[in-house]
Motif scaffolding. Structure first.
Motif, mmCIF file in Angstrom:
data_model
loop_
_atom_site.group_PDB
_atom_site.id
_atom_site.type_symbol
_atom_site.label_atom_id
_atom_site.label_comp_id
_atom_site.label_asym_id
_atom_site.label_seq_id
_atom_site.Cartn_x
_atom_site.Cartn_y
_atom_site.Cartn_z
ATOM 1 N N ILE A 10 33.439 27.698 42.577
ATOM 2 C CA ILE A 10 34.751 28.389 43.771
ATOM 3 C C ILE A 10 35.854 28.056 43.454
ATOM 4 C CG2 ILE A 10 35.394 28.575 45.977
ATOM 5 C CD1 ILE A 10 32.133 27.512 46.242
ATOM 6 N N VAL A 11 36.418 29.541 43.231
ATOM 7 C CA VAL A 11 37.725 29.478 42.755
ATOM 8 C C VAL A 11 38.915 30.442 44.363
ATOM 9 C CG1 VAL A 11 40.016 31.022 41.376
ATOM 10 C CG2 VAL A 11 37.479 30.624 40.448
ATOM 11 N N LEU A 12 39.416 29.312 44.731
ATOM 12 C CA LEU A 12 40.562 29.529 45.832
ATOM 13 C C LEU A 12 41.754 30.224 46.212
ATOM 14 C CD1 LEU A 12 39.534 26.741 47.955
ATOM 15 C CD2 LEU A 12 38.462 28.225 48.003
ATOM 16 N N GLY A 13 41.597 31.621 46.621
ATOM 17 C CA GLY A 13 43.325 32.083 46.454
ATOM 18 C C GLY A 13 43.352 33.554 45.270
ATOM 19 N N GLY A 14 42.979 34.638 46.006
ATOM 20 C CA GLY A 14 42.697 36.096 45.187
ATOM 21 C C GLY A 14 44.566 36.281 44.610
ATOM 22 N N GLY A 15 45.633 35.042 44.138
ATOM 23 C CA GLY A 15 46.760 36.302 43.330
ATOM 24 C C GLY A 15 46.213 35.983 42.015
ATOM 25 N N LEU A 16 47.603 35.938 41.398
ATOM 26 C CA LEU A 16 47.457 36.521 40.236
ATOM 27 C C LEU A 16 46.449 35.431 39.186
ATOM 28 C CD1 LEU A 16 48.037 37.908 37.517
ATOM 29 C CD2 LEU A 16 50.981 36.142 37.889
ATOM 30 N N MET A 17 47.097 33.438 39.651
ATOM 31 C CA MET A 17 46.314 32.765 38.889
ATOM 32 C C MET A 17 44.477 32.925 39.428
ATOM 33 S SD MET A 17 48.407 31.907 36.786
ATOM 34 C CE MET A 17 47.367 30.157 35.877
ATOM 35 N N GLY A 18 43.998 33.301 41.084
ATOM 36 C CA GLY A 18 43.103 33.018 41.280
ATOM 37 C C GLY A 18 42.354 33.904 40.536
ATOM 38 N N THR A 19 42.590 35.238 40.879
ATOM 39 C CA THR A 19 41.694 35.925 40.065
ATOM 40 C C THR A 19 41.813 36.106 38.066
ATOM 41 O OG1 THR A 19 43.644 37.908 40.019
ATOM 42 C CG2 THR A 19 42.001 37.897 42.333
ATOM 43 N N ALA A 20 42.686 35.604 37.561
ATOM 44 C CA ALA A 20 42.766 35.520 36.802
ATOM 45 C C ALA A 20 41.367 34.546 35.646
ATOM 46 C CB ALA A 20 44.031 35.153 35.563
ATOM 47 N N SER A 21 41.612 33.733 36.765
ATOM 48 C CA SER A 21 40.635 32.412 36.479
ATOM 49 C C SER A 21 39.771 32.802 36.340
ATOM 50 C CB SER A 21 40.910 31.150 37.240
ATOM 51 O OG SER A 21 42.215 30.493 37.167
#
Length: 59
Positions: free
Chosen positions: A4-15
């Motif tokens: 689960i990735v929390l946060g759809g910013g640059l780092m979250g979406t890239a991860s």
């Protein structure tokens, strides 16, 4: 679901993107619309100056 990735910013979406490419099943959770959080507030700027040399590839 593997991750689960929390946060759809640059780092979250890239991860999430790279985890999926490695075969993980990823769920991305964002409170609002993708890319409307801290990444947009900082204009998506990735600070490279003043970082420790070992952090530059991540930046």
């Amino acid at each position: 679901m593997d991750v689960i990735v929390l946060g759809g910013g640059l780092m979250g979406t890239a991860s999430a993107y790279f985890l999926v490419r490695r075969g993980a099943r990823v769920t991305l959770i964002e409170r609002n619309r993708i890319g409307t959080g801290a990444t947009v507030a900082s204009f998506g700027n990735i600070r490279r100056t003043g970082r420790h040399l070992s952090q530059l590839p991540l930046a």
